[in-house]
Write a protein that holds these residues in place. Structure first.
Motif, PDB file in Angstrom:
ATOM      1  N   GLY A 401       0.792  -1.046  -0.026  1.00 52.75           N
ATOM      2  CA  GLY A 401       0.127  -0.025   0.072  1.00 52.75           C
ATOM      3  C   GLY A 401       0.939   1.236  -0.082  1.00 52.75           C
ATOM      4  O   GLY A 401       0.505   2.404   0.012  1.00 52.75           O
ATOM      5  N   GLN A 402       2.298   1.049  -0.198  1.00 49.40           N
ATOM      6  CA  GLN A 402       3.308   2.203  -0.048  1.00 49.40           C
ATOM      7  C   GLN A 402       3.569   2.651  -1.552  1.00 49.40           C
ATOM      8  O   GLN A 402       3.623   1.746  -2.389  1.00 49.40           O
ATOM      9  CB  GLN A 402       4.418   1.892   0.705  1.00 49.40           C
ATOM     10  CG  GLN A 402       5.039   3.093   1.285  1.00 49.40           C
ATOM     11  CD  GLN A 402       6.354   2.590   1.778  1.00 49.40           C
ATOM     12  OE1 GLN A 402       6.899   1.565   2.179  1.00 49.40           O
ATOM     13  NE2 GLN A 402       7.586   3.604   1.756  1.00 49.40           N
ATOM     14  N   LYS A 403       3.525   4.119  -1.809  1.00 55.48           N
ATOM     15  CA  LYS A 403       3.703   4.493  -3.021  1.00 55.48           C
ATOM     16  C   LYS A 403       5.004   4.995  -3.161  1.00 55.48           C
ATOM     17  O   LYS A 403       5.547   5.607  -2.400  1.00 55.48           O
ATOM     18  CB  LYS A 403       2.722   5.514  -3.381  1.00 55.48           C
ATOM     19  CG  LYS A 403       1.125   5.194  -3.558  1.00 55.48           C
ATOM     20  CD  LYS A 403       1.151   4.612  -5.004  1.00 55.48           C
ATOM     21  CE  LYS A 403      -0.289   4.078  -5.162  1.00 55.48           C
ATOM     22  NZ  LYS A 403      -0.439   2.685  -5.870  1.00 55.48           N
ATOM     23  N   PHE A 404       5.840   4.478  -4.241  1.00 51.19           N
ATOM     24  CA  PHE A 404       7.239   5.247  -4.472  1.00 51.19           C
ATOM     25  C   PHE A 404       6.669   6.466  -5.345  1.00 51.19           C
ATOM     26  O   PHE A 404       5.889   6.513  -6.147  1.00 51.19           O
ATOM     27  CB  PHE A 404       8.024   4.337  -5.363  1.00 51.19           C
ATOM     28  CG  PHE A 404       8.351   2.883  -4.644  1.00 51.19           C
ATOM     29  CD1 PHE A 404       9.392   2.931  -3.901  1.00 51.19           C
ATOM     30  CD2 PHE A 404       7.349   1.730  -4.765  1.00 51.19           C
ATOM     31  CE1 PHE A 404       9.412   1.794  -3.025  1.00 51.19           C
ATOM     32  CE2 PHE A 404       7.792   0.534  -4.337  1.00 51.19           C
ATOM     33  CZ  PHE A 404       8.770   0.637  -3.336  1.00 51.19           C
ATOM     34  N   SER A 405       7.777   7.391  -5.049  1.00 48.49           N
ATOM     35  CA  SER A 405       7.953   8.635  -6.009  1.00 48.49           C
ATOM     36  C   SER A 405       8.291   8.554  -7.329  1.00 48.49           C
ATOM     37  O   SER A 405       8.932   7.362  -7.586  1.00 48.49           O
ATOM     38  CB  SER A 405       8.690   9.834  -5.239  1.00 48.49           C
ATOM     39  OG  SER A 405      10.085   9.421  -5.480  1.00 48.49           O
ATOM     40  N   GLU A 406       7.983   9.197  -8.334  1.00 45.80           N
ATOM     41  CA  GLU A 406       8.311   9.115  -9.638  1.00 45.80           C
ATOM     42  C   GLU A 406       9.881   8.988  -9.619  1.00 45.80           C
ATOM     43  O   GLU A 406      10.294   8.317 -10.495  1.00 45.80           O
ATOM     44  CB  GLU A 406       7.942  10.223 -10.499  1.00 45.80           C
ATOM     45  CG  GLU A 406       6.433  10.116 -10.844  1.00 45.80           C
ATOM     46  CD  GLU A 406       5.828   8.732 -11.541  1.00 45.80           C
ATOM     47  OE1 GLU A 406       6.491   8.359 -12.339  1.00 45.80           O
ATOM     48  OE2 GLU A 406       5.040   8.186 -11.049  1.00 45.80           O
ATOM     49  N   LYS A 407      10.498   9.702  -8.858  1.00 44.21           N
ATOM     50  CA  LYS A 407      12.156   9.710  -8.899  1.00 44.21           C
ATOM     51  C   LYS A 407      12.775   8.457  -8.532  1.00 44.21           C
ATOM     52  O   LYS A 407      13.414   7.688  -9.026  1.00 44.21           O
ATOM     53  CB  LYS A 407      12.572  10.996  -8.078  1.00 44.21           C
ATOM     54  CG  LYS A 407      13.720  11.540  -8.393  1.00 44.21           C
ATOM     55  CD  LYS A 407      14.292  12.513  -7.665  1.00 44.21           C
ATOM     56  CE  LYS A 407      15.761  12.984  -7.699  1.00 44.21           C
ATOM     57  NZ  LYS A 407      16.178  13.971  -6.790  1.00 44.21           N
TER      58      LYS A 407
END
Ligand code: NAD
Length: 472
Positions: A401-407
């Motif tokens: 459920g954790q999102k990674f940043s685009e970077k």
């Protein structure tokens, strides 16, 4: 020739081989076989100038050892070129390749000219005729002998060599592997141009990372803040200086054949290199102090001295005045054997040519492999790997459920480019070889890193010869 004109570069290399042999239990005849050059070709050829005048030029190609083939080594254009120098440089290539575990024998070639005295069109004629002479005698070919750039030559000359070789071998599918250091358009490899300087940087970075060695020199670990003087702002010197500057070292001196610059505040490498391209010498450079006799810079106070021009620069005449704590032999043979003895007594760490400038032949090897396989590194797997990492990140996001940043995603997903792979292979080669060499030095209680490098190389070459046996 060294300071007293008694020793050629070839004699010097063999002196170091003999010193290394004392630490190994090898058959004397085998050492003799290893020391000698297997094939030596010296030839003359005419050049017709545009005004109709003619002159005769002398060329060389030496194959030192065939325990691994092809043999490999650069082509040098210099007025100083002579057969003993080329023999010495070819021999050095054999030990260099063995030390960094690149499967080649050593070779070297040259033409006795000052390229600055010739037009581009004359240089092209000289290079093509030189190549055709090598072809006639089987002294060039992807399975035989693979030249590369050296002092006074670069990608342009390698392009002419490729074209000439292909003209004589129209049906050879491996023809492009006849030479390395080619332009990218002729299936060169990204990273070859800067490879030797990048390798010098990796080597120095490893050397200054060893705490106990730096303590002996009274230096802190790491490149940051270290002062550097470079002799020769050519291919090797420029790239070395640039990478050292990027790592936080301070280049305070640059010596060129027609004068040098000293600036204790630090010299901007990009700026001075551009200035060098646009001007004939540093005389009117607007920063730092112009040093008319640039060899004086070799004896200025600094942490790291990088001779990156020609051999025999630090001799028994100036070694006692050298104040650098570390000398990185980016050039081949810049420190003579007599100078080395003086420097070792002064506790200077000499990182030897056979190791520190091996980045060029390492990446040349990658280029040759690419030419033989006729596919760029990473071409087949890059997109596949990218997709795998994308799938992995998607799964992790879904499960946690954790999102990674685009970077963050971009950093992980990005597949390796051909240049990334070349750099990684170069770094691995240089890091591994430095610590192997330094470990042998400590294990065998050898003072000189050079002798340790030769011990490692000589042992590997001897094993190859013994495994091959004697024909017939
Ligand atoms: P290069 O021709 O690109 O550069 C040499 C530089 O040294 C030039 O700028 C030249 O003006 C300068 N120079 C010449 N004589 C000088 C002097 N007396 N004092 C100060 N500067 C002087 O050559 P390069 O390819 O950079 O090769 C330099 C050294 O590195 C050579 O010893 C070569 O054998 C060795 N090397 C080169 C490579 C490579 O990949 N090019 C690989 C391994 C070793």
């Amino acid at each position: 020739m060294s300071e007293n004109n008694d020793y050629s570069l070839f004699d010097e290399v063999n002196y170091f081989v003999e010193s290394a042999a004392k630490h190994l239990d090898l058959d004397k005849a085998l050492i003799e076989q290893i020391k000698q050059c297997n094939s030596i070709y010296e030839f003359n050829f005419p050049l017709r100038n545009d005004d109709g005048s003619k002159e005769v030029l002398t060329g060389f190609r030496v194959q030192h050892s065939h325990h691994k083939v092809p043999v490999k080594g650069g082509i040098r254009y210099s007025e100083e070129v002579n057969v003993e120098e080329i023999k010495g440089l070819a021999a050095l290539m054999t030990y260099k390749c063995a030390l960094v575990e690149i499967p080649y024998g050593g070779g070297k070639g040259g033409v006795r000219i000052n390229p600055r005295n010739y037009t581009v069109s004359q240089l092209e004629k000289i290079t093509r005729r030189y190549t055709s002479e090598l072809i006639k005698k089987n002294f060039i070919g992807p399975a035989l002998d693979v030249p590369a750039p050296d002092y006074g030559t670069g990608a342009r000359e390698m392009g002419w060599i490729t074209d000439t070789y292909m003209a004589f071998h129209p049906d050879s599918i491996n023809a492009k592997g006849c030479v390395t250091g080619k332009p990218l358009s002729l299936h060169g490899i990204p990273g070859r141009n800067e490879a030797t300087g990048r390798g010098v940087f990796f080597g120095l970075r490893e050397a200054v990372s060893v705490e106990e060695d730096m303590e002996t020199l009274g230096l802190k670990t790491g490149l940051k803040g270290k002062t550097v003087i470079v002799q020769g702002l050519g291919n090797v010197g420029y790239h070395t200086a640039m990478y050292l500057e990027q790592a936080g070292a301070k280049v305070i001196g640059i010596a060129e054949y027609n004068g040098g610059i000293y600036d204790e505040k630090g010299i901007d490498i990009q700026k001075i290199n551009k200035y060098k391209m646009d001007n004939d010498g540093f005389k009117d450079y607007n920063k730092g102090k112009f040093i008319e006799n640039s060899t004086e810079l070799l004896t200025y106070e600094c942490d790291i001295l990088v001779p990156a021009a020609l051999e025999n620069q630090i001799t028994s005449n100036n070694a006692k005045d050298v104040k650098a704590k570390i000398i990185a032999e980016a050039a081949n043979g810049p420190v003579t054997q007599e100078a080395e003895e003086i420097l070792l007594k002064k506790n200077v760490l000499i990182i030897p040519d056979l190791y520190i400038n091996a980045g060029g032949v390492t990446v040349s090897y990658f280029e040759w492999l690419k030419n033989l396989s006729r596919v760029s590194f990473g071409k087949l797997q890059k997109r596949y790997e990218k997709q795998k990492f994308q799938d992995l990140l998607d799964m992790m996001e879904e499960n946690t459920g954790q999102k990674f940043s685009e970077k963050q995603k971009e950093l992980i997903i990005k597949g390796a480019s051909e240049k990334d792979l070349v750099e990684s292979g170069l770094e691995e080669t240089m890091v591994k070889a430095y610590h192997n060499m330094n470990e042998i030095r400590k294990k065998k209680n050898i003072k000189s890193l050079r002798t340790a490098g030769f011990v490692l190389a000589l042992e590997r070459i001897a094993i190859s010869y013994m495994d091959l046996g004697i024909f017939p």
